[in-house]
Design a protein around this motif. Sequence first.
Motif, PDB file in Angstrom:
ATOM      1  N   THR A 122      -3.233  -7.668   5.954  1.00 54.87           N
ATOM      2  CA  THR A 122      -3.794  -6.383   5.517  1.00 54.87           C
ATOM      3  C   THR A 122      -3.684  -5.332   6.614  1.00 54.87           C
ATOM      4  O   THR A 122      -3.349  -4.170   6.351  1.00 54.87           O
ATOM      5  CB  THR A 122      -5.264  -6.561   5.105  1.00 54.87           C
ATOM      6  OG1 THR A 122      -5.949  -7.322   6.119  1.00 54.87           O
ATOM      7  CG2 THR A 122      -5.367  -7.283   3.772  1.00 54.87           C
ATOM      8  N   ASP A 123      -3.961  -5.721   7.856  1.00 58.34           N
ATOM      9  CA  ASP A 123      -3.840  -4.779   8.969  1.00 58.34           C
ATOM     10  C   ASP A 123      -2.392  -4.347   9.161  1.00 58.34           C
ATOM     11  O   ASP A 123      -2.105  -3.173   9.419  1.00 58.34           O
ATOM     12  CB  ASP A 123      -4.353  -5.422  10.259  1.00 58.34           C
ATOM     13  CG  ASP A 123      -5.843  -5.697  10.233  1.00 58.34           C
ATOM     14  OD1 ASP A 123      -6.569  -4.998   9.514  1.00 58.34           O
ATOM     15  OD2 ASP A 123      -6.286  -6.628  10.937  1.00 58.34           O
TER      16      ASP A 123
ATOM     17  N   LYS B 264      -4.659   6.574   2.533  1.00 57.79           N
ATOM     18  CA  LYS B 264      -5.637   5.581   2.938  1.00 57.79           C
ATOM     19  C   LYS B 264      -6.005   4.695   1.754  1.00 57.79           C
ATOM     20  O   LYS B 264      -7.105   4.189   1.644  1.00 57.79           O
ATOM     21  CB  LYS B 264      -6.870   6.267   3.515  1.00 57.79           C
ATOM     22  CG  LYS B 264      -6.570   7.051   4.791  1.00 57.79           C
ATOM     23  CD  LYS B 264      -7.803   7.684   5.379  1.00 57.79           C
ATOM     24  CE  LYS B 264      -7.455   8.440   6.654  1.00 57.79           C
ATOM     25  NZ  LYS B 264      -8.636   9.102   7.257  1.00 57.79           N
TER      26      LYS B 264
ATOM     27  N   ARG C 189      -4.006   3.005  11.838  1.00 54.00           N
ATOM     28  CA  ARG C 189      -5.185   2.570  11.072  1.00 54.00           C
ATOM     29  C   ARG C 189      -5.451   1.064  11.180  1.00 54.00           C
ATOM     30  O   ARG C 189      -6.141   0.492  10.363  1.00 54.00           O
ATOM     31  CB  ARG C 189      -5.086   2.978   9.596  1.00 54.00           C
ATOM     32  CG  ARG C 189      -4.990   4.485   9.396  1.00 54.00           C
ATOM     33  CD  ARG C 189      -5.183   4.893   7.950  1.00 54.00           C
ATOM     34  NE  ARG C 189      -4.110   4.403   7.105  1.00 54.00           N
ATOM     35  CZ  ARG C 189      -4.282   3.567   6.098  1.00 54.00           C
ATOM     36  NH1 ARG C 189      -5.482   3.086   5.829  1.00 54.00           N
ATOM     37  NH2 ARG C 189      -3.255   3.185   5.365  1.00 54.00           N
ATOM     38  N   ASP C 190      -4.921   0.434  12.212  1.00 55.25           N
ATOM     39  CA  ASP C 190      -5.243  -0.966  12.488  1.00 55.25           C
ATOM     40  C   ASP C 190      -6.109  -0.985  13.744  1.00 55.25           C
ATOM     41  O   ASP C 190      -5.619  -0.878  14.861  1.00 55.25           O
ATOM     42  CB  ASP C 190      -3.966  -1.781  12.699  1.00 55.25           C
ATOM     43  CG  ASP C 190      -4.253  -3.224  13.109  1.00 55.25           C
ATOM     44  OD1 ASP C 190      -5.444  -3.597  13.192  1.00 55.25           O
ATOM     45  OD2 ASP C 190      -3.289  -3.966  13.353  1.00 55.25           O
TER      46      ASP C 190
ATOM     47  N   THR D 149      -0.130  -4.193   6.878  1.00 58.82           N
ATOM     48  CA  THR D 149       0.242  -3.316   5.775  1.00 58.82           C
ATOM     49  C   THR D 149      -0.283  -1.906   5.999  1.00 58.82           C
ATOM     50  O   THR D 149       0.427  -0.914   5.744  1.00 58.82           O
ATOM     51  CB  THR D 149      -0.286  -3.876   4.446  1.00 58.82           C
ATOM     52  OG1 THR D 149       0.120  -5.238   4.315  1.00 58.82           O
ATOM     53  CG2 THR D 149       0.245  -3.085   3.258  1.00 58.82           C
ATOM     54  N   ARG D 150      -1.508  -1.775   6.484  1.00 55.73           N
ATOM     55  CA  ARG D 150      -2.054  -0.446   6.775  1.00 55.73           C
ATOM     56  C   ARG D 150      -1.205   0.265   7.831  1.00 55.73           C
ATOM     57  O   ARG D 150      -0.902   1.454   7.701  1.00 55.73           O
ATOM     58  CB  ARG D 150      -3.502  -0.559   7.265  1.00 55.73           C
ATOM     59  CG  ARG D 150      -4.484  -0.972   6.193  1.00 55.73           C
ATOM     60  CD  ARG D 150      -5.919  -0.891   6.708  1.00 55.73           C
ATOM     61  NE  ARG D 150      -6.812  -1.463   5.730  1.00 55.73           N
ATOM     62  CZ  ARG D 150      -7.250  -2.721   5.738  1.00 55.73           C
ATOM     63  NH1 ARG D 150      -6.860  -3.534   6.723  1.00 55.73           N
ATOM     64  NH2 ARG D 150      -8.045  -3.179   4.809  1.00 55.73           N
TER      65      ARG D 150
ATOM     66  N   VAL E 133      -5.157  -1.787   0.296  1.00 58.91           N
ATOM     67  CA  VAL E 133      -4.076  -2.758   0.412  1.00 58.91           C
ATOM     68  C   VAL E 133      -4.255  -3.797  -0.686  1.00 58.91           C
ATOM     69  O   VAL E 133      -5.336  -4.356  -0.849  1.00 58.91           O
ATOM     70  CB  VAL E 133      -4.097  -3.454   1.788  1.00 58.91           C
ATOM     71  CG1 VAL E 133      -3.057  -4.556   1.848  1.00 58.91           C
ATOM     72  CG2 VAL E 133      -3.874  -2.426   2.895  1.00 58.91           C
TER      73      VAL E 133
ATOM     74  N   SER F 208       0.862  -1.181   0.000  1.00 52.24           N
ATOM     75  CA  SER F 208       0.000   0.000   0.000  1.00 52.24           C
ATOM     76  C   SER F 208       0.898   1.230   0.000  1.00 52.24           C
ATOM     77  O   SER F 208       1.979   1.200   0.601  1.00 52.24           O
ATOM     78  CB  SER F 208      -0.894   0.010   1.245  1.00 52.24           C
ATOM     79  OG  SER F 208      -1.808   1.093   1.225  1.00 52.24           O
TER      80      SER F 208
END
Length: 288
Positions: free
Chosen positions: A183-184, A81, A157-158, A186-187, A84, A76
């Motif tokens: 995914t979390d 924002k 952002r997780d 990566t954010r 991902v 990402s």
Amino acid sequence: MARRLLAAGVGVLVALTTACTGSPARSDGATSPRTSSSTSTASTTAPTGRPATALARSLGRVIGAHPEAEIAVAWSPVGTKGAVRVVGDAQPLVAWSTIKVPLALAVVRAGHGQQMGPDIDRALTASDNEAAGRLWADLGGGHRAATAVEVQLERGRDRRTGVPPRVTVPGYSPFGQSTWRLTDQTRFTAALPCLAGSTSITQAMGRVADGQRWGLGGIDGARYKGGWGPTPGGYVVRQLGIVTGAKGATAVTLQVRAGNHQEGIAVADELVEALRSHRGDLPTGHCP
């Protein structure tokens, strides 16, 4: 502090991770009881929601060449924002030593970055478990420390990942047991360079010790943290990192579950070779 479960389905899965330590002979994580179990969806060999790019096709070839392994890569743009993108079969697994990044950030945000600086450095550059344990103790241990780490994850952002306050598997740290979905992760990594207090953290991630420079360590200028260790289904290696290009930076995460540590890092090296060859396909961003 119990974490909120996301009601929306993530569309792509998170991959397996295991624990890293100061030495590959010992691991430091296990499944967290504080996060929801995630159901897996069909794996993909192209970024979710986009046509296959040359990068996705190249990563897909690496994944296809190792049918015995479970592999996923995600990315990402930094500081945005944006979505991902995931290639491979990502399932939720333990964070192992990748969780030392938000742990160290929590210590900095608590105002103890200078006095705990040597331990922060050892925990991030050499994956030193004893140093990480001292960071956890500095935060108060137990629920206080778990909450402090979760606050940093949420800043990134997780809003889903939970950190166990106590040891759940004897011999392993409580924080290393966190289930951190790809995914979390990566954010969080995409937000990390933009978070107040993160400069010393990302700088340390650029000084990884010899012997741990596999995977993303093969990209010049990358800042990264790895995790590794055994699981019932095989040996897992995992990395989160920030890759900088001429037009900005990209958060990249990867995870591999294979037969042993060496097989896992060999696959990680192949994945990063594909990334290097098609870096132009990576979306880049900047901190606001």
